[in-house]
Design a protein around this motif. Structure first.
Motif, short mmCIF file in Angstrom:
data_model
loop_
_atom_site.label_atom_id
_atom_site.label_comp_id
_atom_site.label_asym_id
_atom_site.label_seq_id
_atom_site.Cartn_x
_atom_site.Cartn_y
_atom_site.Cartn_z
N LEU A 60 10.87 -14.30 18.63
CA LEU A 60 10.29 -15.63 18.63
C LEU A 60 11.35 -16.69 18.90
N PRO A 61 11.03 -17.72 19.68
CA PRO A 61 11.91 -18.89 19.74
C PRO A 61 11.73 -19.70 18.46
N THR A 62 12.79 -20.44 18.08
CA THR A 62 12.74 -21.25 16.87
C THR A 62 13.00 -22.71 17.21
N VAL A 63 12.19 -23.57 16.65
CA VAL A 63 12.46 -25.01 16.69
C VAL A 63 12.91 -25.38 15.28
N ALA A 64 14.16 -25.83 15.16
CA ALA A 64 14.74 -26.05 13.84
C ALA A 64 15.48 -27.38 13.79
N ALA A 65 15.67 -27.86 12.56
CA ALA A 65 16.50 -29.05 12.37
C ALA A 65 17.95 -28.69 12.68
N ARG A 66 18.64 -29.62 13.33
CA ARG A 66 20.07 -29.42 13.59
C ARG A 66 20.81 -29.60 12.27
N ALA A 67 20.99 -28.52 11.57
CA ALA A 67 21.58 -28.56 10.23
C ALA A 67 22.33 -27.26 9.99
N THR A 68 23.05 -27.20 8.87
CA THR A 68 23.79 -26.00 8.54
C THR A 68 22.86 -24.79 8.56
N GLY A 69 23.38 -23.66 8.91
CA GLY A 69 22.58 -22.45 9.00
C GLY A 69 21.94 -22.34 10.36
N SER A 70 20.97 -23.19 10.65
CA SER A 70 20.27 -23.12 11.93
C SER A 70 21.23 -23.30 13.10
N GLU A 71 22.21 -24.18 12.94
CA GLU A 71 23.17 -24.42 14.02
C GLU A 71 23.95 -23.17 14.38
#
Length: 392
Positions: free
Chosen positions: A301-312
């Motif tokens: 799956l593609p993910t749309v995430a907040a630009r934040a620790t972890g996701s980055e």
């Protein structure tokens, strides 16, 4: 010394009474260390109805329920019973996994005996007050955390982005990485089940935006809901599938009356639920790693995430998903809308995500934690530990 020479005393605010990504990572680490011949003793609050069986020996610590969040408990002291148990166990390294009163006392106990201490960071506690109208408390919380972590020999973070933030916050001079792995038997693209989706009332040709996790406000449920409202206003065809449970479920259901709530899922059922989505939406800024993001990636799956620790550290912008400024509702809606309307773009990003997830294996991940233990023990033996705070 190798892993078989380790005697680890692990202190945690939640080892198994409520299931979350942090305590599942701790249990996997303990199971790995036991297989390698290490001795491990775990000290944590317990309940009569734990979420799952613990790995290793678990000693119950005195605790009380968190006000307003009774499913969580605060271990409040290192009792004489626990001190006797610790003395009998005779650890050669102490691991603290949460900045609670028990772990503060465990650090003092270890420092008085010149034992090395490793702290693991599992969530961004300093961001929690903003979700309860208390954002003014964040500097004070950060200061408390700094004092806590500076009394340890080393700290480990689950992602490089989180490690860098900890360095910038001056939490420690010794910040390493203990990332997270993926269970490839559970999280696979071939667990996708359109029949199961249809049983929930979701048509096979409608793109599904997924949310996976504990339903608490600090996961960004307000941002998620506002973004979905904007997608609906724009006329973008989609369905929302929510997997998880928690104290904010009623609020979330009222906010998203057209969403499908599948409740708590685990094991192969969780793998099926994630693989049956078309994209993951993770607006949280409290994640230090983002287990659900990695699980979604492994399912293609593609993910749309907040630009934040972890996701980055997990999402490659424009390749495996999209990273959006935290709270930017319009930009979140743009990214999700693109994936909803362009199946080819969605498939390309999902394939790239699946390939990237292949490098995360639990044994390799947990060996990094063992290596950190061995290093701080060796440094203590040779007197080369650099204390970042003289506080006893």
């Amino acid at each position: 010394m190798d892993a078989s020479g380790l005697r680890v005393a692990l202190f945690s605010g939640n080892y198994n009474y409520v299931r979350d990504g942090a305590n599942q990572a701790l249990n996997r680490a303990v199971a790995y260390m036991l297989r390698r011949g290490a001795s491990v003793r775990v000290y944590s609050p317990t309940t009569d109805t734990p979420a799952f069986e613990p790995a290793g020996e678990l000693v119950s610590a005195p605790s009380f329920p968190v006000p307003g969040r009774g499913e969580y408990r605060v271990p409040w002291c290192l009792s004489s019973r626990l001190r006797r148990d610790l003395a009998a166990f005779a650890p050669n390294v102490v691991h603290v996994a949460s900045p609670d009163p028990l772990c503060h006392r465990a650090i003092s106990w270890a420092r008085a005996r010149s034992l090395p201490i490793v702290a693991s960071v599992h969530t961004r506690f300093e961001t929690y007050p903003r979700y309860y109208g208390l954002a003014f408390l964040e500097p004070a919380v950060e200061a408390i955390l700094r004092r806590f972590y500076r009394r340890c020999d080393a700290i480990v973070a689950p992602s490089e982005s989180m490690a860098q933030l900890l360095r910038e916050q001056r939490m420690s001079y010794d910040v390493g990485i203990w990332t997270r792995g993926i269970d490839r038997e559970i999280f696979r693209a071939d667990r996708r089940d359109l029949g199961w989706r249809e049983s929930l009332g979701i048509a096979p040709d409608v793109p599904v935006i997924g949310f996976v996790g504990r339903l608490v406000m600090e996961k960004g449920l307000d941002v998620f809901s506002d973004t979905i409202d904007l997608l609906a206003e724009r006329g973008v065809a989609h369905r929302v599938l929510v997997v998880g449970d928690g104290p904010a479920r009623e609020w979330f259901e009222n906010r998203l009356p057209n969403a499908v709530f599948a409740g708590f899922q685990k094991g192969p059922d969780l793998g099926r639920a994630v693989a049956s989505m078309d994209m993951l939406f993770n607006p949280s800024v409290t994640e230090t790693f983002g287990n659900v993001t990695l699980e979604a990636m492994a399912c293609g799956l593609p993910t749309v995430a907040a630009r934040a620790t972890g996701s980055e550290s997990l999402v490659s912008e424009g390749v495996t998903g999209r990273l959006i400024r935290p709270g930017a509702i319009g930009a979140f809606a743009d990214a999700l809308g693109q994936y909803c309307m362009d199946a080819d773009d969605r498939a390309r990003a999902g394939a790239a995500a699946r390939q990237q997830a292949e490098r995360y294996g639990w044994d390799q991940v947990n060996q990094a934690l063992v290596d950190t233990y061995l290093r701080v023990v060796r440094q203590r033996v040779h007197g080369t530990v650099v204390r970042s705070s003289p506080v006893p």
